[in-house]
Design a protein around this motif. Structure first.
Motif, short mmCIF file in Angstrom:
data_model
loop_
_atom_site.label_atom_id
_atom_site.label_comp_id
_atom_site.label_asym_id
_atom_site.label_seq_id
_atom_site.Cartn_x
_atom_site.Cartn_y
_atom_site.Cartn_z
N TYR A 40 0.81 -1.21 0.00
CA TYR A 40 0.00 0.00 0.00
C TYR A 40 0.85 1.26 0.00
CZ TYR A 40 -3.68 -3.22 1.43
OH TYR A 40 -4.58 -4.25 1.49
N ALA A 41 0.32 2.29 -0.62
CA ALA A 41 0.91 3.61 -0.49
C ALA A 41 0.71 4.07 0.96
CB ALA A 41 0.25 4.59 -1.45
N ASP A 42 1.67 4.84 1.44
CA ASP A 42 1.59 5.31 2.83
C ASP A 42 0.31 6.11 3.07
OD1 ASP A 42 5.16 5.98 3.22
OD2 ASP A 42 3.99 4.13 3.47
N SER A 43 -0.16 6.81 2.07
CA SER A 43 -1.32 7.68 2.23
C SER A 43 -2.62 6.92 2.45
CB SER A 43 -1.46 8.61 1.03
OG SER A 43 -1.61 7.84 -0.16
N VAL A 44 -2.64 5.63 2.13
CA VAL A 44 -3.88 4.86 2.27
C VAL A 44 -3.76 3.71 3.26
CG1 VAL A 44 -4.46 5.46 -0.11
CG2 VAL A 44 -3.45 3.21 0.38
N LYS A 45 -2.59 3.49 3.80
CA LYS A 45 -2.41 2.40 4.76
C LYS A 45 -3.38 2.54 5.94
CE LYS A 45 2.41 1.08 3.94
NZ LYS A 45 3.80 1.13 4.46
N GLY A 46 -4.01 1.44 6.28
CA GLY A 46 -4.96 1.44 7.39
C GLY A 46 -6.36 1.86 6.98
N ARG A 47 -6.52 2.40 5.78
CA ARG A 47 -7.86 2.82 5.32
C ARG A 47 -8.35 1.99 4.14
NH1 ARG A 47 -8.57 7.68 3.14
NH2 ARG A 47 -6.42 7.90 2.36
N PHE A 48 -7.43 1.61 3.26
CA PHE A 48 -7.79 0.86 2.06
C PHE A 48 -7.34 -0.59 2.20
CE2 PHE A 48 -7.69 4.56 -1.27
CZ PHE A 48 -8.51 5.31 -0.44
N THR A 49 -8.11 -1.49 1.60
CA THR A 49 -7.75 -2.91 1.58
C THR A 49 -7.91 -3.44 0.17
OG1 THR A 49 -8.52 -3.20 3.86
CG2 THR A 49 -8.23 -5.18 2.52
N ILE A 50 -6.84 -4.03 -0.34
CA ILE A 50 -6.90 -4.65 -1.66
C ILE A 50 -7.07 -6.16 -1.48
CG2 ILE A 50 -4.39 -4.91 -1.88
CD1 ILE A 50 -4.74 -4.22 -4.89
N SER A 51 -7.86 -6.75 -2.37
CA SER A 51 -8.06 -8.19 -2.33
C SER A 51 -8.31 -8.68 -3.76
CB SER A 51 -9.24 -8.56 -1.43
OG SER A 51 -10.44 -7.98 -1.90
N ARG A 52 -8.28 -9.97 -3.93
CA ARG A 52 -8.52 -10.52 -5.26
C ARG A 52 -9.20 -11.87 -5.15
NH1 ARG A 52 -2.77 -11.13 -8.05
NH2 ARG A 52 -3.82 -12.53 -9.52
N ASP A 53 -9.93 -12.19 -6.21
CA ASP A 53 -10.57 -13.49 -6.34
C ASP A 53 -9.99 -14.11 -7.60
OD1 ASP A 53 -12.23 -15.66 -6.94
OD2 ASP A 53 -14.00 -14.69 -6.07
N ASN A 54 -9.07 -15.03 -7.43
CA ASN A 54 -8.38 -15.60 -8.59
C ASN A 54 -9.32 -16.42 -9.47
OD1 ASN A 54 -5.89 -14.45 -7.92
ND2 ASN A 54 -5.34 -16.18 -6.61
N ALA A 55 -10.34 -17.00 -8.89
CA ALA A 55 -11.29 -17.78 -9.69
C ALA A 55 -12.10 -16.89 -10.62
CB ALA A 55 -12.22 -18.56 -8.77
N LYS A 56 -12.28 -15.64 -10.20
CA LYS A 56 -13.06 -14.69 -11.01
C LYS A 56 -12.17 -13.70 -11.75
CE LYS A 56 -17.13 -14.81 -7.99
NZ LYS A 56 -18.06 -14.01 -7.15
N ASN A 57 -10.85 -13.84 -11.61
CA ASN A 57 -9.91 -12.90 -12.25
C ASN A 57 -10.25 -11.45 -11.91
OD1 ASN A 57 -8.46 -14.99 -13.50
ND2 ASN A 57 -9.85 -14.99 -15.26
N THR A 58 -10.57 -11.22 -10.66
CA THR A 58 -11.05 -9.91 -10.24
C THR A 58 -10.25 -9.39 -9.04
OG1 THR A 58 -13.28 -10.42 -11.02
CG2 THR A 58 -13.07 -8.64 -9.42
N VAL A 59 -9.99 -8.10 -9.07
CA VAL A 59 -9.33 -7.42 -7.96
C VAL A 59 -10.27 -6.37 -7.41
CG1 VAL A 59 -8.17 -5.75 -9.47
CG2 VAL A 59 -7.21 -6.26 -7.20
N TYR A 60 -10.23 -6.21 -6.10
CA TYR A 60 -11.10 -5.27 -5.41
C TYR A 60 -10.26 -4.28 -4.61
CZ TYR A 60 -14.28 -9.20 -6.21
OH TYR A 60 -15.00 -10.22 -6.78
N LEU A 61 -10.85 -3.12 -4.39
CA LEU A 61 -10.23 -2.14 -3.49
C LEU A 61 -11.34 -1.59 -2.61
CD1 LEU A 61 -7.55 -0.67 -2.78
CD2 LEU A 61 -8.36 1.20 -4.24
N ARG A 62 -11.26 -1.91 -1.35
CA ARG A 62 -12.20 -1.38 -0.38
C ARG A 62 -11.57 -0.14 0.22
NH1 ARG A 62 -17.40 -2.10 2.39
NH2 ARG A 62 -17.13 -0.90 4.33
N MET A 63 -12.29 0.98 0.12
CA MET A 63 -11.76 2.27 0.58
C MET A 63 -12.62 2.79 1.72
SD MET A 63 -10.94 3.94 -3.15
CE MET A 63 -12.58 3.63 -3.80
#
Length: 118
Positions: free
Chosen positions: A57-80
């Motif tokens: 994570y960039a320092d500016s978003v650490k603790g606030r944003f979460t990145i995740s992925r679903d490899n079965a769906k070839n999808t990446v998410y960003l929860r902000m």
């Protein structure tokens, strides 16, 4: 191809989740990530995630944003969470894709606008 979705207008302190789905003749996807570009600024890395789920994570978003992925769906998410006006930008997804026609190649999504304002 990468298709991003989920942007929008949110008040400060609110949350959003953006998604990005890869499609095509995909054999494997390496690192996936989210970048953002605010008006008059350079595009910057927000967060990235390896195929085995290690996030960065960039320092500016650490603790606030979460990145995740679903490899079965070839999808990446960003929860902000706890969004701030300075998070306002166009958010772009990026992925290193190994397809039936190309070895690992970096692809970009079309961008989705995130606006944080009261």
């Amino acid at each position: 191809q990468l298709q991003a979705s989920g942007g929008g207008l949110v008040q400060p302190g609110g949350y959003l989740r953006v998604s990005c789905a890869a499609s095509g003749s995909i054999l494997s996807i390496g690192v996936m990530g989210w970048y953002r570009q605010a008006p008059g600024k350079q595009r910057e890395l927000v967060a990235s995630i390896t195929a085995d789920g290690r996030g960065n994570y960039a320092d500016s978003v650490k603790g606030r944003f979460t990145i995740s992925r679903d490899n079965a769906k070839n999808t990446v998410y960003l929860r902000m969470n706890s969004l701030k006006p300075e998070d306002t930008a166009v958010y772009y997804c990026n992925a290193d894709i190994y397809s039936t026609t190309r070895f690992y190649t970096s692809y970009w999504g079309q961008g989705t606008q995130v606006t944080v304002s009261s």
